[in-house]
Write an enzyme that holds these catalytic residues in place. Structure first.
Site, PDB file in Angstrom:
ATOM      1  N   LYS A   1      -8.731  -3.323  -7.734  1.00 55.28           N
ATOM      2  CA  LYS A   1      -9.431  -2.982  -6.496  1.00 55.28           C
ATOM      3  C   LYS A   1     -10.910  -2.797  -6.831  1.00 55.28           C
ATOM      4  CE  LYS A   1      -5.750  -0.976  -3.710  1.00 55.28           C
ATOM      5  NZ  LYS A   1      -4.666  -1.571  -4.502  1.00 55.28           N
TER       6      LYS A   1
ATOM      7  N   ASP B   1      -7.607  -7.398  -5.563  1.00 55.16           N
ATOM      8  CA  ASP B   1      -6.889  -6.863  -4.406  1.00 55.16           C
ATOM      9  C   ASP B   1      -7.842  -6.733  -3.225  1.00 55.16           C
ATOM     10  OD1 ASP B   1      -4.480  -6.712  -5.654  1.00 55.16           O
ATOM     11  OD2 ASP B   1      -4.527  -4.556  -6.013  1.00 55.16           O
ATOM     12  N   MET B   2      -7.334  -7.028  -2.043  1.00 57.05           N
ATOM     13  CA  MET B   2      -8.148  -6.876  -0.843  1.00 57.05           C
ATOM     14  C   MET B   2      -7.929  -5.474  -0.281  1.00 57.05           C
ATOM     15  SD  MET B   2     -10.449  -8.464   0.829  1.00 57.05           S
ATOM     16  CE  MET B   2     -10.257 -10.216   0.473  1.00 57.05           C
TER      17      MET B   2
ATOM     18  N   GLN C   1      -4.797 -10.920   4.097  1.00 59.65           N
ATOM     19  CA  GLN C   1      -3.940 -10.057   4.917  1.00 59.65           C
ATOM     20  C   GLN C   1      -3.668 -10.728   6.263  1.00 59.65           C
ATOM     21  OE1 GLN C   1      -7.139  -7.422   4.547  1.00 59.65           O
ATOM     22  NE2 GLN C   1      -6.106  -5.956   3.208  1.00 59.65           N
TER      23      GLN C   1
ATOM     24  N   ARG D   1      -2.485 -14.272  -3.001  1.00 61.75           N
ATOM     25  CA  ARG D   1      -1.346 -13.436  -2.622  1.00 61.75           C
ATOM     26  C   ARG D   1      -1.451 -13.208  -1.118  1.00 61.75           C
ATOM     27  NH1 ARG D   1      -2.108  -7.952  -4.719  1.00 61.75           N
ATOM     28  NH2 ARG D   1      -1.148  -8.554  -6.689  1.00 61.75           N
TER      29      ARG D   1
ATOM     30  N   GLY E   1      -0.610  -6.715   5.419  1.00 58.68           N
ATOM     31  CA  GLY E   1      -1.752  -5.819   5.604  1.00 58.68           C
ATOM     32  C   GLY E   1      -1.303  -4.383   5.755  1.00 58.68           C
TER      33      GLY E   1
ATOM     34  N   ARG F   1      -0.037   5.193   1.019  1.00 54.16           N
ATOM     35  CA  ARG F   1       0.094   3.931   1.762  1.00 54.16           C
ATOM     36  C   ARG F   1       1.520   3.408   1.725  1.00 54.16           C
ATOM     37  NH1 ARG F   1      -4.986   3.194  -0.336  1.00 54.16           N
ATOM     38  NH2 ARG F   1      -4.266   1.884  -2.044  1.00 54.16           N
ATOM     39  N   ARG F   2       2.228   3.675   0.631  1.00 54.62           N
ATOM     40  CA  ARG F   2       3.639   3.273   0.585  1.00 54.62           C
ATOM     41  C   ARG F   2       4.445   4.079   1.601  1.00 54.62           C
ATOM     42  NH1 ARG F   2       0.913   0.670  -2.039  1.00 54.62           N
ATOM     43  NH2 ARG F   2       0.903  -0.342  -0.007  1.00 54.62           N
TER      44      ARG F   2
END
Length: 305
Positions: free
Chosen positions: A99, A133-134, A162, A181, A185, A285-286
């Site tokens: 990130k 990573d976005m 995303q 990837r 989102g 976030r998970r």
């Protein structure tokens, strides 16, 4: 309605710097060890080794984001370089995911780019793939700029698109030939930036997968949804797309039996394996993605570890 409120709640918690700072002192609490593979490089190397033994490839992420101090960004850069060296030393099949806010993107774009160039030099030495990573949309253009700059000297670099973004299709077209990837989102974005309806996001996600595959580009399909996975398998067969042109990706700790099943079927199955002290934002976030995972946190409250 309740699920939307829960998602908003956990996403807001993920950006709480005060709690995140405290979480670094707790160790892997609240059930985070279910989805975070340790704190140190040695711990994550052990996990990666075991996953490789099961026929699973990996991409490792030294957790960190929204860094505001140059010293912290430099420390993160050094950890990324050490992680690459450890992957190479132990002959592990793994990429590195990064990130950019961890490397100072919010401090200064060129400072972040300079940090990334150092990491790329180490990756180039060992021919290890790097994934940018976005993050949220505020950092989107800067991430694409850094991707473009880095790919001038090293082509084993890709990023993430995303599916909930309105512009996603155009970006996939412009990035034909780049290892992408594709994800749905996970950040909260405004309606003018991102699609809000889940069913429409799902539809767009599969359209992006088809678009990138048909362009002949290598495609990483990041999904735990067996229906999406089955549709990709069927689409690839119908269009005579080799299994070597795409891979499935899932998060560490999620749908482990399905991961092993896909690997046994001959598909490349890559596990996204995060580690490090800065686990809090990732874990929140998970929980936002799957509120039912709150049971991990509840168990963690009563854990002695």
């Amino acid at each position: 309605m309740l699920e939307k409120m829960s998602k908003k709640f956990f996403l807001s918690l993920s950006k709480n710097r005060l709690i995140s700072s405290g979480a670094k002192k707790w160790g892997l609490k609240l059930g985070a060890s279910q989805v975070v593979a340790g704190v140190t490089i040695d711990e994550v190397i052990n996990v990666l080794t075991e996953l490789n033994k099961e026929g699973l490839h990996c991409t490792v992420d030294h957790l960190g984001e929204y860094v505001q101090e140059r010293e912290e960004a430099i420390n993160s850069k050094d950890m990324c370089k050490k992680t690459i060296e450890a992957i190479a030393q132990h002959n592990i099949s793994s990429h590195l995911s990064i990130k950019l806010t961890q490397l100072g993107l919010d401090i200064d774009r060129d400072f972040c780019l300079a940090n990334m160039k150092e990491i790329v030099e180490v990756a180039k030495k060992h021919q290890i793939f790097i994934r940018l990573d976005m993050e949220d949309f505020a950092r989107y253009e800067k991430t694409l700029y850094i991707l473009e700059e880095l790919r001038k000297d090293y082509d084993k670099i890709g990023t993430v698109i995303q599916a909930y973004l309105h512009r996603a299709s155009e970006d996939v077209k412009s990035l034909a030939g780049v290892n992408l990837r594709l994800v749905k989102g996970a950040y909260k974005e405004a309606p003018n930036v991102a699609i809000q309806e889940k069913n429409k996001i799902d539809e767009n996600y599969f359209e992006l997968i088809k678009l990138h595959l048909l362009s002949g580009s290598y495609t990483a399909i990041a999904s735990h949804d067996h229906q999406i996975i089955d549709k990709v398998k069927e689409f690839a067969k119908e269009n005579k797309i080799s299994n070597k042109q795409f891979e499935f990706q899932m998060l560490y700790g999620m749908r482990q039996e399905l991961q092993k099943k896909l690997a046994k079927e001959g598909y490349t199955m890559r596990v996204y394996v995060p580690f490090g002290r800065d686990w809090y934002g990732y874990f929140m976030r998970r929980l936002a993605e799957r509120p039912q995972n709150v049971k991990w946190a509840m168990k963690g409250l009563f854990s002695k570890s």
